[in-house]
Design a protein around this motif. Sequence first.
Motif, PDB file in Angstrom:
ATOM      1  N   CYS A 277      37.578  72.243  63.720  1.00  0.00           N
ATOM      2  CA  CYS A 277      36.591  72.680  64.721  1.00  0.00           C
ATOM      3  C   CYS A 277      35.570  71.577  64.993  1.00  0.00           C
ATOM      4  N   ARG A 278      35.142  70.927  63.915  1.00  0.00           N
ATOM      5  CA  ARG A 278      34.162  69.846  64.065  1.00  0.00           C
ATOM      6  C   ARG A 278      34.758  68.688  64.885  1.00  0.00           C
ATOM      7  N   THR A 279      36.018  68.382  64.610  1.00  0.00           N
ATOM      8  CA  THR A 279      36.693  67.312  65.343  1.00  0.00           C
ATOM      9  C   THR A 279      36.834  67.667  66.823  1.00  0.00           C
ATOM     10  N   ILE A 280      37.221  68.937  67.068  1.00  0.00           N
ATOM     11  CA  ILE A 280      37.369  69.396  68.449  1.00  0.00           C
ATOM     12  C   ILE A 280      36.043  69.297  69.184  1.00  0.00           C
ATOM     13  N   VAL A 281      34.986  69.768  68.503  1.00  0.00           N
ATOM     14  CA  VAL A 281      33.654  69.723  69.114  1.00  0.00           C
ATOM     15  C   VAL A 281      33.230  68.277  69.360  1.00  0.00           C
ATOM     16  N   GLU A 282      33.458  67.429  68.365  1.00  0.00           N
ATOM     17  CA  GLU A 282      33.000  66.053  68.441  1.00  0.00           C
ATOM     18  C   GLU A 282      33.732  65.283  69.551  1.00  0.00           C
ATOM     19  N   GLN A 283      35.021  65.563  69.702  1.00  0.00           N
ATOM     20  CA  GLN A 283      35.817  64.809  70.675  1.00  0.00           C
ATOM     21  C   GLN A 283      35.877  65.476  72.041  1.00  0.00           C
ATOM     22  N   SER A 284      35.264  66.622  72.187  1.00  0.00           N
ATOM     23  CA  SER A 284      35.288  67.316  73.474  1.00  0.00           C
ATOM     24  C   SER A 284      34.549  66.504  74.543  1.00  0.00           C
ATOM     25  N   PRO A 285      35.105  66.426  75.738  1.00  0.00           N
ATOM     26  CA  PRO A 285      34.409  65.716  76.821  1.00  0.00           C
ATOM     27  C   PRO A 285      33.239  66.516  77.389  1.00  0.00           C
ATOM     28  N   ILE A 286      33.118  67.769  76.958  1.00  0.00           N
ATOM     29  CA  ILE A 286      32.041  68.635  77.432  1.00  0.00           C
ATOM     30  C   ILE A 286      30.872  68.545  76.459  1.00  0.00           C
ATOM     31  N   SER A 287      29.681  68.371  76.976  1.00  0.00           N
ATOM     32  CA  SER A 287      28.489  68.304  76.133  1.00  0.00           C
ATOM     33  C   SER A 287      28.293  69.629  75.399  1.00  0.00           C
ATOM     34  N   MET A 288      28.187  69.562  74.051  1.00  0.00           N
ATOM     35  CA  MET A 288      28.019  70.776  73.235  1.00  0.00           C
ATOM     36  C   MET A 288      26.839  70.605  72.297  1.00  0.00           C
ATOM     37  N   GLN A 289      26.032  71.650  72.249  1.00  0.00           N
ATOM     38  CA  GLN A 289      24.824  71.675  71.424  1.00  0.00           C
ATOM     39  C   GLN A 289      24.854  72.978  70.620  1.00  0.00           C
ATOM     40  N   ILE A 290      24.930  72.873  69.285  1.00  0.00           N
ATOM     41  CA  ILE A 290      25.044  74.057  68.425  1.00  0.00           C
ATOM     42  C   ILE A 290      23.711  74.271  67.711  1.00  0.00           C
ATOM     43  N   MET A 291      23.225  75.495  67.789  1.00  0.00           N
ATOM     44  CA  MET A 291      21.902  75.830  67.230  1.00  0.00           C
ATOM     45  C   MET A 291      22.027  76.958  66.219  1.00  0.00           C
ATOM     46  N   ASP A 292      21.024  77.042  65.317  1.00  0.00           N
ATOM     47  CA  ASP A 292      20.981  78.188  64.407  1.00  0.00           C
ATOM     48  C   ASP A 292      20.304  79.355  65.119  1.00  0.00           C
ATOM     49  N   SER A 293      20.170  80.459  64.420  1.00  0.00           N
ATOM     50  CA  SER A 293      19.649  81.677  65.056  1.00  0.00           C
ATOM     51  C   SER A 293      18.180  81.551  65.453  1.00  0.00           C
ATOM     52  N   GLU A 294      17.492  80.496  64.961  1.00  0.00           N
ATOM     53  CA  GLU A 294      16.094  80.280  65.305  1.00  0.00           C
ATOM     54  C   GLU A 294      15.918  79.296  66.459  1.00  0.00           C
ATOM     55  N   GLY A 295      17.026  78.729  66.913  1.00  0.00           N
ATOM     56  CA  GLY A 295      16.953  77.804  68.045  1.00  0.00           C
ATOM     57  C   GLY A 295      16.894  76.345  67.660  1.00  0.00           C
ATOM     58  N   HIS A 296      16.978  76.042  66.351  1.00  0.00           N
ATOM     59  CA  HIS A 296      16.986  74.640  65.929  1.00  0.00           C
ATOM     60  C   HIS A 296      18.386  74.065  66.136  1.00  0.00           C
ATOM     61  N   VAL A 297      18.439  72.847  66.625  1.00  0.00           N
ATOM     62  CA  VAL A 297      19.732  72.205  66.879  1.00  0.00           C
ATOM     63  C   VAL A 297      20.268  71.649  65.567  1.00  0.00           C
ATOM     64  N   ILE A 298      21.478  72.081  65.207  1.00  0.00           N
ATOM     65  CA  ILE A 298      22.074  71.633  63.935  1.00  0.00           C
ATOM     66  C   ILE A 298      23.248  70.681  64.175  1.00  0.00           C
ATOM     67  N   MET A 299      23.759  70.647  65.387  1.00  0.00           N
ATOM     68  CA  MET A 299      24.872  69.743  65.664  1.00  0.00           C
ATOM     69  C   MET A 299      24.962  69.474  67.164  1.00  0.00           C
ATOM     70  N   VAL A 300      25.270  68.230  67.515  1.00  0.00           N
ATOM     71  CA  VAL A 300      25.586  67.851  68.900  1.00  0.00           C
ATOM     72  C   VAL A 300      26.804  66.947  68.845  1.00  0.00           C
ATOM     73  N   ASN A 301      27.549  66.880  69.940  1.00  0.00           N
ATOM     74  CA  ASN A 301      28.709  65.983  69.962  1.00  0.00           C
ATOM     75  C   ASN A 301      28.405  64.714  70.757  1.00  0.00           C
ATOM     76  N   ARG A 302      29.390  63.814  70.778  1.00  0.00           N
ATOM     77  CA  ARG A 302      29.180  62.517  71.436  1.00  0.00           C
ATOM     78  C   ARG A 302      28.919  62.686  72.933  1.00  0.00           C
ATOM     79  N   ALA A 303      29.613  63.674  73.546  1.00  0.00           N
ATOM     80  CA  ALA A 303      29.411  63.901  74.980  1.00  0.00           C
ATOM     81  C   ALA A 303      27.961  64.300  75.260  1.00  0.00           C
ATOM     82  N   TRP A 304      27.355  65.079  74.368  1.00  0.00           N
ATOM     83  CA  TRP A 304      25.952  65.483  74.518  1.00  0.00           C
ATOM     84  C   TRP A 304      25.041  64.254  74.436  1.00  0.00           C
TER      85      TRP A 304
END
Length: 586
Positions: A148-175
């Motif tokens: 999943c991490r690889t898919i997210v990281e290599q996705s051409p679509i900008s992805m921003q993953i946040m916790d339930s409080e709104g803090h960003v815990i992961m972004v991919n290269r496209a982001w």
Amino acid sequence: MKMTVSSKDKKKDKKLRESEKQYRDIFENLLVGVCILDPESNYIDVNDAWIRIIGYSREELLGMNVKDILYPEDREKSARYFRKLADEGAYRSYEGRVITKGGDVRWIEVDSNAIVEDGEVVGSRDIIHDITERKKVEGALWESEERCRTIVEQSPISMQIMDSEGHVIMVNRAWEKLWGVSLDDLGDYTVLKDKQLKELGLMPYIKRGFSGEYAFIPAAEYDVQKTLGKGRTRWVQAHIYPVTDERGGIRNVVLMHEDITERKQAEDELRKSEERVRLMISEVKDYAILMLDPDGNVTSWNEGAQRIKGYRAEEIIGKHFSRFYTKKDIKSGKPDRALKMAAEKGRFEDEEWRVRKDGSQFMANVVITAIRDQDNRLIGFSKVVQDITERKQAEETLRESEARHRTLVESSTDAIISIDEKGTITLWNEAAENILGYSRDETIDKKLDLIIPEKYREQHRKGIKRFLRTEHPKIIGKTIELEAKRKDGKIIPIGLSLSAFKEEGKYVLTGIIRDVTERKQRVEALLRSSQIQIALNKLLQISLEDISLNAMLEKVIDHLTSISWLTVWNRRAAYSWSRKTLICWY
């Protein structure tokens, strides 16, 4: 001496045996492996659970060392834990691998406590859990998460993953590429407190995602530099959706951005272009530019259309375009045929009479073009109309003028010949045929050298080049006498008048040629007659001189041979003629 055991000692001994039996029962029936090791890690005792895990019998294990069953790559790690046992008297949750008798690899978790007697470590007691299945599950989970991490990281679509409080815990290269910043640049940023999102009116969509709903976030221009002090400004539209746990609670929220900056720029350019075209069309006055729907009803009208056709926009929009045709054309179905041909071929062009609002007619050049959408569906027509009445009148005047010119050229008794800048003949009239013997078909597109005697050709070429270079006419506008070569090879004297004019930026040289053969002959005849009279007078004067006949003859002969047209005589002929004449006079 016979020793006796008291009843009290017998009771203690019985209680000890019962305690040992109870311990042994517990030892053997534990579901986890238990083993007793000496200080060198040799097996002293093992329970059935460990025997089931490792596959060796009790007898086999009691002759083995722990190191004999350790997975080779885990031996260094286990050695550190053995040292910790010796130093601290215990260790907890050691995880390692062992090799069973059958060769299988099993994962175990070990808690170990030192056995101390009289202050000295005499062994250890190990509690062993078989965690092989747990490790398989963890491995599968790790692999799944890694995928999943690889898919997210290599996705051409900008992805921003946040916790339930709104803090960003992961972004991919496209982001990172989209916004020009990294995860480390976000610091304590939380999307739920983003002031720019509130100003843009997007926070309700964000909160829907954090409340457990999917939401599409409409297009907006977001300036990361305004929020973080660095980064890029991009036009994006986004999708937000929650990731829930098995109880439906919000575990994470995913925000995916679609960069539409280039599309927005293209749309802006298209709008500007359309506005420029609209303004240009509206201000064009020499052309009527209008739009028709698929049925031929007018949908737009520019100022040029009002000027040419006489209708104001509010008078004509919504009306059928057939009202611009004559009654005869309407009756014959010409308007419908025009639309049909434009729809079938993409374009229809015509030059016909059209009718203004006041009923007057004008000659129009009409171009109707079919307009189709991206699915090739007909959505209407564009129509461009030019009033060409004056042009047609000018063309008719020009045709009449050219007809008169042709008549004059062809009826002229003088040869009229035109050449271009390359010396190629472009005009050859009937008189030229009569004078020079060549027909029009024999001369058009041929070089003028055809009629120029060999000795004059180089001079002719140089003269044209000099004129084109300097545009200074040396003989233009003058009449000169030259010679021309007829088709039969005869050289004839001509009178030549030259003129030059430009046509489409190129010079055209026109010569009017007259055959002066007869005139030259008449002049020469008069000249001979005059010279004869002079010669006779001279002879009379000589005859009156008081000199001998021979001296008189010599003078007469000298005079006769000095006359140009008499140079063909030799002195003998002149002598004979003179002698006879003088004798007659005497």
